[in-house]
Design a protein around this motif. Sequence first.
Motif, PDB file in Angstrom:
ATOM      1  N   GLU A 119       0.842  -1.209   0.000  1.00 30.48           N
ATOM      2  CA  GLU A 119       0.000   0.000   0.000  1.00 30.48           C
ATOM      3  C   GLU A 119       0.878   1.261   0.000  1.00 30.48           C
ATOM      4  N   HIS A 120       1.982   1.212   0.766  1.00 28.28           N
ATOM      5  CA  HIS A 120       2.889   2.361   0.820  1.00 28.28           C
ATOM      6  C   HIS A 120       3.493   2.616  -0.570  1.00 28.28           C
ATOM      7  N   ILE A 121       3.905   1.551  -1.225  1.00 27.41           N
ATOM      8  CA  ILE A 121       4.510   1.711  -2.558  1.00 27.41           C
ATOM      9  C   ILE A 121       3.467   2.254  -3.540  1.00 27.41           C
ATOM     10  N   ARG A 122       2.247   1.765  -3.384  1.00 25.67           N
ATOM     11  CA  ARG A 122       1.155   2.269  -4.246  1.00 25.67           C
ATOM     12  C   ARG A 122       0.978   3.782  -4.052  1.00 25.67           C
ATOM     13  N   GLU A 123       0.969   4.204  -2.800  1.00 25.48           N
ATOM     14  CA  GLU A 123       0.703   5.613  -2.508  1.00 25.48           C
ATOM     15  C   GLU A 123       1.858   6.498  -3.000  1.00 25.48           C
ATOM     16  N   VAL A 124       3.083   6.064  -2.719  1.00 28.97           N
ATOM     17  CA  VAL A 124       4.240   6.879  -3.112  1.00 28.97           C
ATOM     18  C   VAL A 124       4.320   6.982  -4.638  1.00 28.97           C
ATOM     19  N   THR A 125       4.120   5.884  -5.330  1.00 28.51           N
ATOM     20  CA  THR A 125       4.220   5.925  -6.792  1.00 28.51           C
ATOM     21  C   THR A 125       3.146   6.851  -7.374  1.00 28.51           C
ATOM     22  N   LYS A 126       1.974   6.798  -6.769  1.00 21.51           N
ATOM     23  CA  LYS A 126       0.895   7.678  -7.246  1.00 21.51           C
ATOM     24  C   LYS A 126       1.298   9.153  -7.064  1.00 21.51           C
ATOM     25  N   ASN A 127       1.809   9.460  -5.872  1.00 20.89           N
ATOM     26  CA  ASN A 127       2.162  10.857  -5.568  1.00 20.89           C
ATOM     27  C   ASN A 127       3.349  11.358  -6.378  1.00 20.89           C
ATOM     28  N   GLU A 128       4.253  10.454  -6.736  1.00 18.70           N
ATOM     29  CA  GLU A 128       5.504  10.862  -7.392  1.00 18.70           C
ATOM     30  C   GLU A 128       5.468  10.695  -8.913  1.00 18.70           C
ATOM     31  N   ASP A 129       4.303  10.411  -9.471  1.00 19.14           N
ATOM     32  CA  ASP A 129       4.193  10.228 -10.921  1.00 19.14           C
ATOM     33  C   ASP A 129       5.134   9.109 -11.414  1.00 19.14           C
ATOM     34  N   ILE A 130       5.047   7.974 -10.722  1.00 15.85           N
ATOM     35  CA  ILE A 130       5.859   6.801 -11.084  1.00 15.85           C
ATOM     36  C   ILE A 130       4.879   5.685 -11.464  1.00 15.85           C
ATOM     37  N   VAL A 131       5.162   4.972 -12.524  1.00 12.13           N
ATOM     38  CA  VAL A 131       4.284   3.864 -12.927  1.00 12.13           C
ATOM     39  C   VAL A 131       4.598   2.641 -12.054  1.00 12.13           C
ATOM     40  N   PHE A 175      -4.188  -9.270  -2.587  1.00 16.10           N
ATOM     41  CA  PHE A 175      -3.726  -8.276  -1.604  1.00 16.10           C
ATOM     42  C   PHE A 175      -4.477  -6.941  -1.722  1.00 16.10           C
ATOM     43  N   ASN A 176      -5.370  -6.880  -2.688  1.00 11.14           N
ATOM     44  CA  ASN A 176      -6.208  -5.686  -2.857  1.00 11.14           C
ATOM     45  C   ASN A 176      -5.383  -4.404  -3.066  1.00 11.14           C
ATOM     46  N   VAL A 177      -4.356  -4.520  -3.875  1.00  8.33           N
ATOM     47  CA  VAL A 177      -3.555  -3.349  -4.264  1.00  8.33           C
ATOM     48  C   VAL A 177      -3.467  -3.373  -5.786  1.00  8.33           C
ATOM     49  N   THR A 178      -3.984  -2.335  -6.427  1.00  9.26           N
ATOM     50  CA  THR A 178      -4.056  -2.339  -7.893  1.00  9.26           C
ATOM     51  C   THR A 178      -2.919  -1.510  -8.487  1.00  9.26           C
ATOM     52  N   VAL A 211       1.107  -8.080 -21.102  1.00  3.66           N
ATOM     53  CA  VAL A 211       1.230  -6.863 -20.305  1.00  3.66           C
ATOM     54  C   VAL A 211      -0.121  -6.172 -20.396  1.00  3.66           C
ATOM     55  N   MET A 212      -0.580  -5.658 -19.258  1.00  2.00           N
ATOM     56  CA  MET A 212      -1.932  -5.085 -19.227  1.00  2.00           C
ATOM     57  C   MET A 212      -1.968  -3.950 -18.218  1.00  2.00           C
ATOM     58  N   GLY A 213      -3.013  -3.132 -18.297  1.00  2.00           N
ATOM     59  CA  GLY A 213      -3.115  -2.070 -17.295  1.00  2.00           C
ATOM     60  C   GLY A 213      -3.954  -0.903 -17.749  1.00  2.00           C
TER      61      GLY A 213
END
Length: 429
Positions: free
Chosen positions: A212-224, A245-248, A267-269
């Motif tokens: 969840e932390h990695i999800r949040e940081v990547t979102k905030n930092e414009d990281i895929v 794990f309910n992390v998309t 590859v998908m997304g």
Amino acid sequence: MSQRYVASEKLLERALKAIPLGSQTFSKSMTQFPHGVSPYFAKKAKGAQIWDVDGNEYIDFINGLLSISIGYANDDINNAVKAQLENGVTFSLSHSLEVEVAEKLIDLVPCAEMVRFGKNGTDSTSAAIRLARAYTKKDIVLVCGYHGWQDWYIGSTSRSLGVPEVTRSLTKVFKYNDLQSFDQLIHDYKDQIAAVIMEPMNVEFPQAGFLEHIREVTKNEDIVMVFDETITGCRFSPGGAQQLFNVTPDLATFGKGIGNGFPLSAVMGRKDIMVLMEDIFYSGTFAGETSSLAAANVVLDKVKNDKVCDYIAELGEYLIANLKDLIDKQDLQKVVRVVGHPSWSFITFSDCGNATSLEIKTLYMQEMFKHGILSFGSHNLSFSHTKEHIDALLKAYNEFFVLLKRSLGNGDITAQLDCDVLVPLFKVR
Ligand code: PMP
């Protein structure tokens, strides 16, 4: 040398003259198997069973390095592939199966809005990285786990020979379940990071908040954020580890088991990222090859409708619980551990007294092969394994643990070996 493996040894000798390392795949090569006490070549396989070229039969817990999700030579899958063979395999035009299978993945996988296919996991992870760089217009990539043989990833490992330093300098490794190592890289390379690609899980379960932390940081930092679900896709749950794990993530890569041994990856997304496929270059003559798509078409139906993941997880839980009991019974908790997800668990060994973990692992392989169990320490389950197969595995473990306990007590592990001890290997997990 054991008489059990004469044909394997002969073929290996021949192979080594024609093929570097004697194999196409590092994990199937002689580097992984103690010499003289191991099979090297398969003749055929069906369900959960495999036969080597000497005619020895094994219950297979390697399962084509997790590419076998349903079982070897599955009738439904073979029939779909045979029907496709009659109509041709690779065409001059795209084929409707590409659309059909892409739609099934979109239906199953939380992050999937669009899909592109490839042949190997490496195709898909490398496409994801190129997309992420194109989307963010940044170059640095953070990695965690194994992501294939291409320069951008393998340059970050001890097997970096042949990868230019300039490429190596763009990839940084963080440790699983170690947020400090992740946060440090985010800090050190601020505004330069295009992608974080990681196996959502391999040997350890994610600690609370890690993904969840990695999800949040990547979102905030414009990281895929890319989940490399080459193994966990359609295994941990129909939609992969992201569903469990309910992390998309923004992008995910699937491979291995989606074709049940037929070569396919995807590859998908997110649509806004995936459409950049139109501008980058990711293209292959065989990426829409239809025998593998016909196989995946059946696999995805089974995964969706037959509770494949639930079945495998339940069987794996039974295995782990009983294996832990056996370890306790012999009081080997300090030497032997079981880790991982029930569908893909591992046995690990620690040094004990003057016995090294590699000596113990070598003895383990020698003994398991003798007992008709094909494993190099992981339990890669498929839909074809049954409780009886697991009971046979547990029986082999029980005999091995008795021998191990006695040999550790006598300090004579190496005296039990009919082969040289395995040498330390390239390891990324
Ligand atoms: N990612 C992961 C997590 C893998 O396990 C693998 C294969 N072991 C790959 C990528 C690369 O896949 P392939 O060998 O099909 O290129």
